[in-house]
Scaffold this active site. Structure first.
Site, PDB file in Angstrom:
ATOM      1  N   GLY A  13       0.861  -1.183   0.000  1.00 52.08           N
ATOM      2  CA  GLY A  13       0.000   0.000   0.000  1.00 52.08           C
ATOM      3  C   GLY A  13       0.896   1.231   0.000  1.00 52.08           C
ATOM      4  O   GLY A  13       1.877   1.304  -0.747  1.00 52.08           O
ATOM      5  N   LYS A 103       3.145  -0.466  14.443  1.00 52.35           N
ATOM      6  CA  LYS A 103       3.199  -0.016  15.852  1.00 52.35           C
ATOM      7  C   LYS A 103       2.363  -0.883  16.765  1.00 52.35           C
ATOM      8  O   LYS A 103       2.787  -1.237  17.868  1.00 52.35           O
ATOM      9  CB  LYS A 103       2.707   1.417  16.066  1.00 52.35           C
ATOM     10  CG  LYS A 103       2.845   2.439  15.003  1.00 52.35           C
ATOM     11  CD  LYS A 103       1.956   2.244  13.878  1.00 52.35           C
ATOM     12  CE  LYS A 103       2.069   2.914  12.606  1.00 52.35           C
ATOM     13  NZ  LYS A 103       1.745   4.282  12.654  1.00 52.35           N
ATOM     14  N   VAL A 130       7.708   4.126  14.876  1.00 50.08           N
ATOM     15  CA  VAL A 130       7.563   5.310  15.738  1.00 50.08           C
ATOM     16  C   VAL A 130       8.077   6.538  15.012  1.00 50.08           C
ATOM     17  O   VAL A 130       9.223   6.567  14.555  1.00 50.08           O
ATOM     18  CB  VAL A 130       8.409   5.211  17.027  1.00 50.08           C
ATOM     19  CG1 VAL A 130       7.810   6.074  18.110  1.00 50.08           C
ATOM     20  CG2 VAL A 130       8.568   3.815  17.502  1.00 50.08           C
ATOM     21  N   GLY A 132       7.616   7.941  12.114  1.00 42.42           N
ATOM     22  CA  GLY A 132       7.895   7.926  10.679  1.00 42.42           C
ATOM     23  C   GLY A 132       9.378   7.949  10.355  1.00 42.42           C
ATOM     24  O   GLY A 132      10.105   7.002  10.648  1.00 42.42           O
ATOM     25  N   GLY A 185      -1.799   9.787   2.405  1.00 44.62           N
ATOM     26  CA  GLY A 185      -1.188   8.525   2.848  1.00 44.62           C
ATOM     27  C   GLY A 185      -0.697   8.558   4.283  1.00 44.62           C
ATOM     28  O   GLY A 185       0.085   7.710   4.695  1.00 44.62           O
ATOM     29  N   ASP A 199      -2.973   5.147  18.084  1.00 42.14           N
ATOM     30  CA  ASP A 199      -1.681   5.095  17.409  1.00 42.14           C
ATOM     31  C   ASP A 199      -0.598   5.777  18.273  1.00 42.14           C
ATOM     32  O   ASP A 199       0.501   5.249  18.449  1.00 42.14           O
ATOM     33  CB  ASP A 199      -1.799   5.776  16.042  1.00 42.14           C
ATOM     34  CG  ASP A 199      -0.523   5.699  15.250  1.00 42.14           C
ATOM     35  OD1 ASP A 199      -0.237   4.623  14.690  1.00 42.14           O
ATOM     36  OD2 ASP A 199       0.219   6.699  15.205  1.00 42.14           O
ATOM     37  N   LYS A 203       2.691   4.092  20.088  1.00 40.24           N
ATOM     38  CA  LYS A 203       4.054   4.622  19.877  1.00 40.24           C
ATOM     39  C   LYS A 203       4.718   4.954  21.209  1.00 40.24           C
ATOM     40  O   LYS A 203       5.919   4.713  21.383  1.00 40.24           O
ATOM     41  CB  LYS A 203       4.006   5.849  18.971  1.00 40.24           C
ATOM     42  CG  LYS A 203       3.722   5.484  17.514  1.00 40.24           C
ATOM     43  CD  LYS A 203       3.421   6.718  16.696  1.00 40.24           C
ATOM     44  CE  LYS A 203       3.219   6.380  15.230  1.00 40.24           C
ATOM     45  NZ  LYS A 203       2.551   7.466  14.494  1.00 40.24           N
TER      46      LYS A 203
HETATM   47  N1  LIG Z   1       1.046   5.414   6.230  1.00 41.64           N
HETATM   48  C1  LIG Z   1       2.029   5.870   7.007  1.00 41.64           C
HETATM   49  O1  LIG Z   1       2.429   7.041   6.949  1.00 41.64           O
HETATM   50  C2  LIG Z   1       2.693   4.942   7.972  1.00 41.64           C
HETATM   51  C3  LIG Z   1       2.279   3.648   8.133  1.00 41.64           C
HETATM   52  N2  LIG Z   1       2.926   2.845   9.017  1.00 41.64           N
HETATM   53  C4  LIG Z   1       2.515   1.466   9.174  1.00 41.64           C
HETATM   54  O2  LIG Z   1       2.839   0.749   7.987  1.00 41.64           O
HETATM   55  C5  LIG Z   1       1.899  -0.310   7.790  1.00 41.64           C
HETATM   56  C6  LIG Z   1       1.266  -0.192   6.410  1.00 41.64           C
HETATM   57  O3  LIG Z   1       0.602   1.041   6.318  1.00 41.64           O
HETATM   58  P1  LIG Z   1       0.069   1.577   4.911  1.00 41.64           P
HETATM   59  O4  LIG Z   1       1.027   1.239   3.844  1.00 41.64           O
HETATM   60  O5  LIG Z   1      -0.287   2.989   5.162  1.00 41.64           O
HETATM   61  O6  LIG Z   1      -1.258   0.713   4.754  1.00 41.64           O
HETATM   62  P2  LIG Z   1      -2.082   0.412   3.391  1.00 41.64           P
HETATM   63  O7  LIG Z   1      -3.468   0.123   3.817  1.00 41.64           O
HETATM   64  O8  LIG Z   1      -1.846   1.493   2.404  1.00 41.64           O
HETATM   65  O9  LIG Z   1      -1.405  -0.913   2.812  1.00 41.64           O
HETATM   66  C7  LIG Z   1      -1.594  -2.173   3.395  1.00 41.64           C
HETATM   67  C8  LIG Z   1      -1.104  -3.217   2.410  1.00 41.64           C
HETATM   68  O10 LIG Z   1      -1.157  -4.492   3.022  1.00 41.64           O
HETATM   69  C9  LIG Z   1      -1.780  -5.407   2.131  1.00 41.64           C
HETATM   70  N3  LIG Z   1      -2.442  -6.449   2.898  1.00 41.64           N
HETATM   71  C10 LIG Z   1      -3.422  -6.326   3.806  1.00 41.64           C
HETATM   72  N4  LIG Z   1      -3.756  -7.531   4.308  1.00 41.64           N
HETATM   73  C11 LIG Z   1      -2.975  -8.438   3.682  1.00 41.64           C
HETATM   74  C12 LIG Z   1      -2.836  -9.838   3.751  1.00 41.64           C
HETATM   75  N5  LIG Z   1      -3.596 -10.590   4.573  1.00 41.64           N
HETATM   76  N6  LIG Z   1      -1.908 -10.452   2.970  1.00 41.64           N
HETATM   77  C13 LIG Z   1      -1.117  -9.720   2.142  1.00 41.64           C
HETATM   78  N7  LIG Z   1      -1.195  -8.363   2.046  1.00 41.64           N
HETATM   79  C14 LIG Z   1      -2.115  -7.740   2.803  1.00 41.64           C
HETATM   80  C15 LIG Z   1      -2.757  -4.588   1.311  1.00 41.64           C
HETATM   81  O11 LIG Z   1      -3.030  -5.267   0.085  1.00 41.64           O
HETATM   82  P3  LIG Z   1      -3.913  -4.612  -1.079  1.00 41.64           P
HETATM   83  O12 LIG Z   1      -3.088  -3.476  -1.630  1.00 41.64           O
HETATM   84  O13 LIG Z   1      -4.082  -5.706  -2.069  1.00 41.64           O
HETATM   85  O14 LIG Z   1      -5.180  -4.165  -0.436  1.00 41.64           O
HETATM   86  C16 LIG Z   1      -1.946  -3.307   1.120  1.00 41.64           C
HETATM   87  O15 LIG Z   1      -1.100  -3.442   0.011  1.00 41.64           O
HETATM   88  C17 LIG Z   1       0.904  -0.197   8.959  1.00 41.64           C
HETATM   89  O16 LIG Z   1       1.344  -1.031  10.007  1.00 41.64           O
HETATM   90  C18 LIG Z   1       1.026   1.259   9.375  1.00 41.64           C
HETATM   91  O17 LIG Z   1       0.675   1.481  10.711  1.00 41.64           O
HETATM   92  C19 LIG Z   1       3.996   3.270   9.754  1.00 41.64           C
HETATM   93  C20 LIG Z   1       4.447   4.545   9.631  1.00 41.64           C
HETATM   94  C21 LIG Z   1       3.813   5.498   8.747  1.00 41.64           C
HETATM   95  N1  LIG Z   2      -1.012   7.070  10.885  1.00 43.46           N
HETATM   96  C1  LIG Z   2       0.280   7.331  11.420  1.00 43.46           C
HETATM   97  C2  LIG Z   2       1.315   6.918  10.430  1.00 43.46           C
HETATM   98  C3  LIG Z   2       2.670   6.917  10.975  1.00 43.46           C
HETATM   99  O1  LIG Z   2       2.992   6.280  11.959  1.00 43.46           O
HETATM  100  C4  LIG Z   2       0.436   8.796  11.714  1.00 43.46           C
HETATM  101  O2  LIG Z   2      -0.360   9.574  11.179  1.00 43.46           O
HETATM  102  O3  LIG Z   2       1.334   9.166  12.484  1.00 43.46           O
END
Ligand SMILES: NC(=O)C1=CN([C@@H]2O[C@H](COP(=O)(O)OP(=O)(O)OC[C@H]3O[C@@H](n4cnc5c(N)ncnc54)[C@H](OP(=O)(O)O)[C@@H]3O)[C@@H](O)[C@H]2O)C=CC1
Ligand SMILES: N[C@@H](CC=O)C(=O)O
Length: 347
Positions: A13, A103, A130, A132, A185, A199, A203
């Site tokens: 994602g 987290k 934690v 970013g 995002g 969240d 953290k």
């Molecule tokens: N967004 C941010 O700024 C930050 C996010 N994080 C952490 O990073 C992680 C990901 O966040 P983010 O990228 O925003 O989330 P998204 O929702 O954008 O992406 C999640 C991804 O995981 C895939 N997925 C979900 N379930 C499954 C499964 N059972 N098997 C395989 N793939 C799976 C989804 O597939 P599909 O695309 O096919 O739906 C998608 O590609 C989270 O733990 C979040 O807390 C940490 C710091 C910052």
């Molecule tokens: N959803 C979280 C993503 C990073 O950890 C945030 O907004 O801080």
């Protein structure tokens, strides 16, 4: 580990795609190390992806990523708790070091997973979990040996800070600012985790665990698999407790923000921990009204900041982007490269 390092990525994602974008931009090369994704697990195979996601590497079975012979390090960026827990355990059990940005997972199961990694002689790193792109775990692990940490205080959720900043600067309605944060995002897959303060609470726990604080009392508030989660007590460590109930920004309304703005103040979502003489670490997570003489007052938008006070050094404040694809991918890939370097050092 060879200079050719093969990455299995679970989740593509915002963050997984960000990692692939950096790999594509840099052609996978960093000073003698060549990183390449070899397998990528997603949930929906047919979903449109950016052009830098190599579609031929996609699978909808995360076990393939964790078991593949041509994967050296697994990157877990799928989010959630239960399946992510299985993914990380399975990767470690199959001899893969792991980097995760999760987290919730690390707050609840960090100790168990770190133990498993260490028993297997593997690495488990989670800087991206934690603040970013801010290297706060690296700082806590490598610097605070001499100093006794006396307090932590910070803005640790980018989505909340972005929403509050937009409401303060432009009078944007809460729902509109949240939508923007999602489009950029920054928000969690379920943004309730951001705006209800979970969240930030996760953290804070990870930060405290890095400072060898027992967080099991904080964990009783969480629910995993429909059951209250009760962690094991760790005697001998300072014990963290909440001094008042965790709060998010869902209770903050436009009128409060406008009143603060007129008075020259700002509403911010703040997490704090103060080490007491009684061996208790007193924690709070919730909105606060900050005046311009507060160092967190000027931390706006998606930025996060953490002020760490040590008994010798005084207060050090780290500030930087707290969410988003590239800052988080940066933290993930810095962890990967550190694992590669430390593996080489181990021989
Ligand atoms: N967004 C941010 O700024 C930050 C996010 N994080 C952490 O990073 C992680 C990901 O966040 P983010 O990228 O925003 O989330 P998204 O929702 O954008 O992406 C999640 C991804 O995981 C895939 N997925 C979900 N379930 C499954 C499964 N059972 N098997 C395989 N793939 C799976 C989804 O597939 P599909 O695309 O096919 O739906 C998608 O590609 C989270 O733990 C979040 O807390 C940490 C710091 C910052
Ligand atoms: N959803 C979280 C993503 C990073 O950890 C945030 O907004 O801080």
């Amino acid at each position: 580990m060879a200079n050719q390092v093969r990455l299995g990525i679970v989740g593509c994602g915002v963050i997984g795609s960000g990692v692939l974008r950096v790999l594509a931009d840099r052609k996978g090369a960093w000073e003698g190390v060549q990183l390449a994704a070899t397998h990528i697990a997603v949930r929906h195979l047919e979903r449109p992806r950016p052009e830098y996601v190599p579609r031929h590497l996609l699978t909808d079975d995360w076990r393939i990523v964790c078991e593949a012979d041509d994967v050296d390090i697994v990157i877990e960026v799928m989010g959630g708790i239960d399946v992510a827990h299985d993914v990380v355990r399975h990767a470690l059990e199959n001899g893969k070091s792991v980097v995760t940005a999760n987290k919730a997972l690390m707050a609840l199961y960090g100790e168990e997973l770190r133990d498993l990694a260490s028993k297997r002689g593997l690495f488990l790193r989670h800087e991206a979990s934690v603040l970013g792109g801010i290297p706060v775990l690296h700082t806590l692990h490598t610097y605070f040996e001499l100093n006794r940490v006396q307090s932590l205080r910070g803005i640790v959720n980018g989505t909340c800070n972005y929403i509050l900043t937009r409401m303060w600067e432009t009078g944007a309605p809460f729902a509109e600012a949240l939508q923007e944060a999602q489009a950029l995002g920054y928000a969690e897959p379920d943004p309730a985790a951001d705006v209800e303060g979970f969240d930030a609470y996760y953290k804070l726990q990870i930060l405290l665990q890095a400072l060898r604080v027992d967080t099991h009392l904080l964990q009783t508030e969480f629910v995993a698999d429909g059951q209250p989660f009760v962690g094991a007590a760790n005697s001998g460590k300072p014990l963290a407790t909440l001094t008042k109930p965790r709060r998010g920004i869902d209770s903050v309304d436009a009128a409060q923000i406008e009143a603060a703005r007129r008075a020259g103040a700002k509403v911010k979502h703040v997490a704090s921990a103060v080490w007491g003489e009684d061996g208790i670490v007193h924690c709070t997570v919730g909105p606060q009204v900050l005046q311009p003489d507060d160092p967190l007052y000027f931390v706006d938008g998606v930025n996060n900041a953490i002020a760490i006070t040590g008994d010798v050094v005084g207060t050090i404040t780290l500030i930087g982007p707290g969410a988003g694809a590239l800052p988080t991918a940066s933290a993930v890939l810095e962890d990967v490269l550190q694992i590669v370097r430390e593996s080489a050092d181990k021989g």
